[in-house]
Design a protein around this motif. Structure first.
Motif, mmCIF file in Angstrom:
data_model
loop_
_atom_site.group_PDB
_atom_site.id
_atom_site.type_symbol
_atom_site.label_atom_id
_atom_site.label_comp_id
_atom_site.label_asym_id
_atom_site.label_seq_id
_atom_site.Cartn_x
_atom_site.Cartn_y
_atom_site.Cartn_z
ATOM 1 N N ALA A 1 0.746 5.197 -1.129
ATOM 2 C CA ALA A 1 1.090 5.351 0.250
ATOM 3 C C ALA A 1 1.625 4.031 0.804
ATOM 4 O O ALA A 1 2.354 3.672 1.383
ATOM 5 C CB ALA A 1 0.007 5.630 1.072
ATOM 6 N N ALA A 2 1.121 2.925 0.456
ATOM 7 C CA ALA A 2 1.529 1.479 0.755
ATOM 8 C C ALA A 2 3.047 1.276 -0.047
ATOM 9 O O ALA A 2 3.910 0.828 0.509
ATOM 10 C CB ALA A 2 0.614 0.324 0.052
ATOM 11 N N SER A 3 3.173 1.779 -1.125
ATOM 12 C CA SER A 3 4.522 1.560 -1.808
ATOM 13 C C SER A 3 5.396 2.347 -1.436
ATOM 14 O O SER A 3 6.929 1.984 -1.107
ATOM 15 C CB SER A 3 4.283 1.498 -3.347
ATOM 16 O OG SER A 3 3.840 2.961 -3.739
ATOM 17 N N GLY A 4 5.130 3.481 -0.860
ATOM 18 C CA GLY A 4 6.120 4.579 -0.390
ATOM 19 C C GLY A 4 6.406 3.877 1.070
ATOM 20 O O GLY A 4 7.687 3.941 1.219
ATOM 21 N N VAL A 5 5.661 3.517 1.785
ATOM 22 C CA VAL A 5 6.019 2.970 3.144
ATOM 23 C C VAL A 5 6.871 1.725 2.949
ATOM 24 O O VAL A 5 7.873 1.521 3.805
ATOM 25 C CB VAL A 5 4.657 2.491 3.922
ATOM 26 C CG1 VAL A 5 4.976 1.865 5.348
ATOM 27 C CG2 VAL A 5 3.895 4.021 4.548
ATOM 28 N N THR A 6 6.567 1.005 2.099
ATOM 29 C CA THR A 6 7.445 -0.348 1.734
ATOM 30 C C THR A 6 8.978 0.125 1.357
ATOM 31 O O THR A 6 9.753 -0.505 1.921
ATOM 32 C CB THR A 6 6.787 -1.318 0.669
ATOM 33 O OG1 THR A 6 5.221 -1.432 1.031
ATOM 34 C CG2 THR A 6 7.431 -2.280 0.449
ATOM 35 N N LEU A 7 8.867 1.138 0.487
ATOM 36 C CA LEU A 7 10.255 1.458 0.067
ATOM 37 C C LEU A 7 10.875 2.364 1.227
ATOM 38 O O LEU A 7 12.153 2.207 1.536
ATOM 39 C CB LEU A 7 10.175 2.252 -1.189
ATOM 40 C CG LEU A 7 9.740 1.897 -2.398
ATOM 41 C CD1 LEU A 7 9.509 2.768 -3.606
ATOM 42 C CD2 LEU A 7 10.850 0.751 -2.916
ATOM 43 N N LEU A 8 10.207 2.936 2.290
ATOM 44 C CA LEU A 8 10.965 3.285 3.514
ATOM 45 C C LEU A 8 11.612 2.565 4.197
ATOM 46 O O LEU A 8 12.387 2.707 4.966
ATOM 47 C CB LEU A 8 9.934 4.275 4.195
ATOM 48 C CG LEU A 8 9.623 5.872 3.463
ATOM 49 C CD1 LEU A 8 8.464 6.349 4.425
ATOM 50 C CD2 LEU A 8 10.909 6.727 3.746
ATOM 51 N N LEU A 9 11.142 1.246 4.249
ATOM 52 C CA LEU A 9 11.716 0.156 5.083
ATOM 53 C C LEU A 9 12.900 -0.376 4.758
ATOM 54 O O LEU A 9 13.419 -1.195 5.139
ATOM 55 C CB LEU A 9 10.638 -0.530 5.465
ATOM 56 C CG LEU A 9 9.226 -0.073 6.258
ATOM 57 C CD1 LEU A 9 8.182 -1.116 6.229
ATOM 58 C CD2 LEU A 9 9.979 0.393 7.745
ATOM 59 N N GLU A 10 13.162 -0.053 3.437
ATOM 60 C CA GLU A 10 14.345 -0.813 2.691
ATOM 61 C C GLU A 10 15.460 -0.147 3.345
ATOM 62 O O GLU A 10 15.793 0.941 4.023
ATOM 63 C CB GLU A 10 14.384 -0.631 1.223
ATOM 64 C CG GLU A 10 13.333 -1.279 0.653
ATOM 65 C CD GLU A 10 13.366 -2.643 0.579
ATOM 66 O OE1 GLU A 10 14.554 -3.036 0.450
ATOM 67 O OE2 GLU A 10 12.600 -3.344 0.455
ATOM 68 N N ARG A 11 16.823 -0.512 3.061
ATOM 69 C CA ARG A 11 18.213 -0.085 3.491
ATOM 70 C C ARG A 11 19.126 0.643 2.513
ATOM 71 O O ARG A 11 20.087 1.233 2.792
ATOM 72 C CB ARG A 11 19.042 -1.417 4.028
ATOM 73 C CG ARG A 11 18.272 -1.954 5.078
ATOM 74 C CD ARG A 11 19.361 -2.906 6.059
ATOM 75 N NE ARG A 11 20.459 -2.427 6.514
ATOM 76 C CZ ARG A 11 20.447 -1.926 7.855
ATOM 77 N NH1 ARG A 11 19.273 -1.944 8.678
ATOM 78 N NH2 ARG A 11 21.536 -1.335 8.432
ATOM 79 N N SER A 12 18.481 0.554 1.184
ATOM 80 C CA SER A 12 18.920 1.331 0.182
ATOM 81 C C SER A 12 18.587 2.915 0.327
ATOM 82 O O SER A 12 17.283 3.036 0.189
ATOM 83 C CB SER A 12 18.637 0.735 -0.980
ATOM 84 O OG SER A 12 19.140 1.627 -2.065
ATOM 85 N N LEU A 13 19.466 3.663 0.284
ATOM 86 C CA LEU A 13 19.136 5.196 0.387
ATOM 87 C C LEU A 13 18.262 5.700 -0.909
ATOM 88 O O LEU A 13 17.394 6.520 -0.874
ATOM 89 C CB LEU A 13 20.224 5.917 0.540
ATOM 90 C CG LEU A 13 20.957 6.004 1.979
ATOM 91 C CD1 LEU A 13 22.211 6.958 1.871
ATOM 92 C CD2 LEU A 13 19.891 6.635 2.861
ATOM 93 N N THR A 14 18.641 4.905 -2.044
ATOM 94 C CA THR A 14 17.615 5.423 -3.321
ATOM 95 C C THR A 14 16.345 4.931 -3.009
ATOM 96 O O THR A 14 15.398 5.586 -3.487
ATOM 97 C CB THR A 14 18.385 4.579 -4.355
ATOM 98 O OG1 THR A 14 19.874 4.984 -4.444
ATOM 99 C CG2 THR A 14 17.854 5.045 -5.756
ATOM 100 N N ARG A 15 16.195 3.808 -2.662
ATOM 101 C CA ARG A 15 14.817 3.269 -2.384
ATOM 102 C C ARG A 15 14.048 4.083 -1.388
ATOM 103 O O ARG A 15 12.798 4.463 -1.519
ATOM 104 C CB ARG A 15 14.724 1.712 -2.091
ATOM 105 C CG ARG A 15 15.110 0.892 -3.245
ATOM 106 C CD ARG A 15 15.042 -0.582 -2.644
ATOM 107 N NE ARG A 15 15.640 -1.312 -4.095
ATOM 108 C CZ ARG A 15 15.891 -2.746 -4.014
ATOM 109 N NH1 ARG A 15 15.747 -3.338 -2.737
ATOM 110 N NH2 ARG A 15 16.305 -3.135 -5.003
ATOM 111 N N ILE A 16 14.722 4.514 -0.126
ATOM 112 C CA ILE A 16 14.263 5.359 0.769
ATOM 113 C C ILE A 16 13.624 6.735 0.153
ATOM 114 O O ILE A 16 12.536 7.087 0.286
ATOM 115 C CB ILE A 16 15.035 5.532 2.100
ATOM 116 C CG1 ILE A 16 15.370 4.587 2.627
ATOM 117 C CG2 ILE A 16 14.814 6.805 2.796
ATOM 118 C CD1 ILE A 16 16.454 4.323 3.860
ATOM 119 N N LEU A 17 14.570 7.207 -0.809
ATOM 120 C CA LEU A 17 14.166 8.606 -1.523
ATOM 121 C C LEU A 17 12.933 8.288 -2.150
ATOM 122 O O LEU A 17 11.966 9.170 -2.196
ATOM 123 C CB LEU A 17 15.505 8.779 -2.304
ATOM 124 C CG LEU A 17 15.077 10.022 -3.152
ATOM 125 C CD1 LEU A 17 15.209 11.353 -2.585
ATOM 126 C CD2 LEU A 17 16.377 10.180 -3.985
#
Length: 160
Positions: free
Chosen positions: A20-36
């Motif tokens: 959950a923590a790593s997922g939320v952290t990646l969701l806050l990025e600006r790259s669509l690949t990291r958001i995915l």
């Protein structure tokens, strides 16, 4: 669950927290690949959390044992539904990331005119004024279509 059925194991709780923590952290990025990737990790963490909420036991098939010994089928059904929803959202975000890469050569989410206006107003600590309209179709700065962005091609050797 632990072997005696007393509660969730520490490893499972830590795995849910890390996902959950790593997922939320990646969701806050600006790259669509990291958001995915963030959507996928957060979805898996939430699925494990839902499964932890259910009672463990034998398979919930009528006629195979006492009803009190069955595992709870509701969290399992919810997780199956969540897997399908996460898969659909993943496919949509993958298509958006691919389209962004195809058009611009980059999958980073860019600021639009509204974002820049909000940033400027926040720096001056002002409230946005109402758009009263009345401008012609070519005079309204909010309705300007900048056209497709030029694709940036990356050449070997760092040249642009």
């Amino acid at each position: 669950m632990t072997a005696d059925g007393a509660g969730p194991s520490v490893v499972l709780v830590l795995a849910i927290g890390v996902l959950a923590a790593s997922g939320v952290t990646l969701l806050l990025e600006r790259s669509l690949t990291r958001i995915l990737l963030g959507v996928i990790l957060l979805g898996n963490g939430v699925n494990l959390l839902i499964l932890l909420g259910g009672r463990s036991g034998s398979a919930p098939v009528v006629g195979t044992g006492a009803v009190e010994d069955f595992s709870d089928p509701l969290p399992q059904a919810m997780v199956l539904t969540a897997i399908v929803i996460t898969f659909g959202l993943t496919a949509f975000l993958a298509a958006v990331a691919y389209r962004s890469w195809y058009l611009t050569g980059d999958d980073e989410v860019q600021d639009d005119l509204e974002d820049r206006q909000v940033i400027r107003l926040a720096e001056r600590n002002e409230v946005a004024s109402r758009d009263l309209g009345g401008e012609g179709p070519n005079d309204d700065p909010e309705q300007v279509d900048p056209g497709p962005a030029r694709r940036r091609l990356r050449r070997p050797g760092g040249e642009q």
